[in-house]
Design a protein around this motif. Structure first.
Motif, PDB file in Angstrom:
ATOM      1  N   ILE A  95       0.870  -1.186   0.000  1.00  0.00           N
ATOM      2  CA  ILE A  95       0.000   0.000   0.000  1.00  0.00           C
ATOM      3  C   ILE A  95       0.899   1.226   0.000  1.00  0.00           C
ATOM      4  CG2 ILE A  95      -1.857   1.236   1.199  1.00  0.00           C
ATOM      5  CD1 ILE A  95      -2.361  -1.395   2.776  1.00  0.00           C
ATOM      6  N   ILE A 102      -4.557   6.385  -3.067  1.00  0.00           N
ATOM      7  CA  ILE A 102      -3.997   5.216  -2.403  1.00  0.00           C
ATOM      8  C   ILE A 102      -3.845   4.117  -3.450  1.00  0.00           C
ATOM      9  CG2 ILE A 102      -4.303   3.477  -0.615  1.00  0.00           C
ATOM     10  CD1 ILE A 102      -3.987   6.177   0.606  1.00  0.00           C
ATOM     11  N   CYS A 104      -2.980   0.271  -3.937  1.00  0.00           N
ATOM     12  CA  CYS A 104      -2.924  -0.909  -3.068  1.00  0.00           C
ATOM     13  C   CYS A 104      -3.033  -2.193  -3.877  1.00  0.00           C
ATOM     14  CB  CYS A 104      -4.044  -0.862  -2.021  1.00  0.00           C
ATOM     15  SG  CYS A 104      -5.669  -0.409  -2.655  1.00  0.00           S
ATOM     16  N   ALA A 108      -3.986  -6.682  -0.304  1.00  0.00           N
ATOM     17  CA  ALA A 108      -3.982  -5.810   0.870  1.00  0.00           C
ATOM     18  C   ALA A 108      -5.306  -5.922   1.623  1.00  0.00           C
ATOM     19  CB  ALA A 108      -3.740  -4.359   0.451  1.00  0.00           C
ATOM     20  N   ASP A 110      -8.483  -4.720   3.555  1.00  0.00           N
ATOM     21  CA  ASP A 110      -9.268  -3.489   3.490  1.00  0.00           C
ATOM     22  C   ASP A 110      -8.971  -2.589   4.684  1.00  0.00           C
ATOM     23  OD1 ASP A 110     -10.495  -4.580   1.227  1.00  0.00           O
ATOM     24  OD2 ASP A 110     -12.129  -5.451   2.393  1.00  0.00           O
ATOM     25  N   VAL A 113      -5.717  -0.683   4.395  1.00  0.00           N
ATOM     26  CA  VAL A 113      -5.813   0.458   3.481  1.00  0.00           C
ATOM     27  C   VAL A 113      -6.413   1.654   4.208  1.00  0.00           C
ATOM     28  CG1 VAL A 113      -6.877   1.309   1.357  1.00  0.00           C
ATOM     29  CG2 VAL A 113      -5.968  -1.021   1.445  1.00  0.00           C
ATOM     30  N   ILE A 135      -8.630  -6.181  -0.777  1.00  0.00           N
ATOM     31  CA  ILE A 135      -9.040  -5.269  -1.840  1.00  0.00           C
ATOM     32  C   ILE A 135      -9.483  -6.043  -3.074  1.00  0.00           C
ATOM     33  CG2 ILE A 135      -8.158  -3.574  -3.497  1.00  0.00           C
ATOM     34  CD1 ILE A 135      -8.886  -2.376  -0.794  1.00  0.00           C
ATOM     35  N   SER A 191      -4.174  -4.902  -8.567  1.00  0.00           N
ATOM     36  CA  SER A 191      -4.046  -3.734  -7.704  1.00  0.00           C
ATOM     37  C   SER A 191      -5.133  -2.720  -8.063  1.00  0.00           C
ATOM     38  CB  SER A 191      -2.666  -3.080  -7.855  1.00  0.00           C
ATOM     39  OG  SER A 191      -2.501  -2.571  -9.169  1.00  0.00           O
TER      40      SER A 191
END
Length: 310
Positions: A95, A102, A104, A108, A110, A113, A135, A191
């Motif tokens: 991240i 952002i 990420c 990652a 949530d 983040v 994510i 991503s």
């Protein structure tokens, strides 16, 4: 409940060489929130996106591939998952902040983040602190909570196409609607770029605390559950329909409808995936009979039933 069903050996020998890790008959019950389900025929943990791309380009065409995150909104059936299960590790969980955006990885969490946004005094992503999972999963289902969803913050997503080509898609290309993405399951999320905005750090922290408090007060967050079980039908709340149909506390084997929030199914300790799925289908049948409304599963159910051909 651990399921001991195993797949026949041999698939590993048909797969291309990788830099990551391949393992046969990999247990999945320990990595899903329900703590149930059979194994993956083969588990692949890619080293990075290039390793994943090369694997997808070179694997046999007849070998199915399934992607899972942390298993927070997932029910793996007792017969396990045939083919290759891909789980994205730490190299897909990076991240970073770029201007006010952002960036990420799909792996990652949530909540992480949301924390990075907080640390950088960036608002608009507080709702992610109330969504368990990664994510990648949030992108796949347009996850949302507490008044916002992914379509409100996504700028673009980097994906691996069905042809194993890296492509960046805009928000409009995602085809988002309520808990739905138009992209077929063979599009793989790598991503995302999320839109945030400068905000007072104290106010961001207060909103995240409020979300966590509300979640703890209303949901069985310390139980073995798969999160929200059914999507809310238009104009209705799923939990209210379930409650009105007399399903609060309903049991099947080791599975139970939560007394605290009846849109959650619980593994009380000895449930099988069949118990949980069967209970969910019974809830759907009762709601349909009582209200005429057909509930749609929000939890993703994958894999084979126990005894089904592998």
């Amino acid at each position: 409940m651990t399921c001991a069903v195993l797949f026949k050996e041999g698939l590993l020998d048909r797969l291309p060489a990788v830099r990551g890790r391949l393992s046969a008959n990999a247990p999945l019950d320990k990595i899903t929130w329900f703590r149930v389900g059979g194994p993956a025929e083969v588990m692949f943990r890619p080293e990075d996106s290039d390793d994943l791309r090369d694997f997808m380009q070179n694997k046999p065409a007849d070998v199915p591939v399934t992607f899972i995150g942390v298993g927070s909104n997932l029910l793996v059936r007792d017969g396990g998952i045939p083919g290759v299960v891909v789980r994205l590790g730490r190299n897909f969980a990076q991240i970073r902040v770029e201007n006010q955006d952002i960036i990420c990885g799909a792996g990652a969490l949530d909540g992480n983040v949301a924390k990075v946004a907080l640390d950088n005094s960036l608002g608009g992503l507080e709702f992610l602190s109330g969504i368990p999972g990664t994510i990648g999963g949030a992108l796949r289902m347009n996850a949302g909570a507490y008044g916002r969803e992914m379509k409100d913050v996504l700028m673009e997503a980097t994906t691996l196409s069905p042809n194993a080509e890296v492509k960046t898609l805009s928000l409009n290309e995602m085809g988002y609607s309520y808990r739905h993405c138009d992209l077929s399951a063979d599009w793989i999320f790598l991503s995302a770029r999320l839109r945030a905005h400068p905000a007072d750090q104290t106010e961001i922290a207060a909103r995240m605390k409020e979300i966590q408090q509300a979640r703890g007060d209303s949901q069985p967050v310390r139980s073995r559950t798969g999160g929200s079980t059914f999507a809310n039908p238009d104009g209705h709340k799923a939990w209210q329909l379930i409650d009105a149909a007399g399903c609060r506390g309903l049991k099947r084997g080791g599975a139970q409808v939560s007394e605290q929030h009846c849109n959650f199914l619980l593994n009380t300790g000895e449930a099988t995936a069949a118990d949980l799925e069967g209970l969910g289908e019974e809830v759907r049948a009762r709601v349909l009979k009582q209200s005429g409304i057909e509930l749609r599963w929000e939890i993703k159910r994958i894999g084979l039933e126990k005894g089904e051909d592998q």
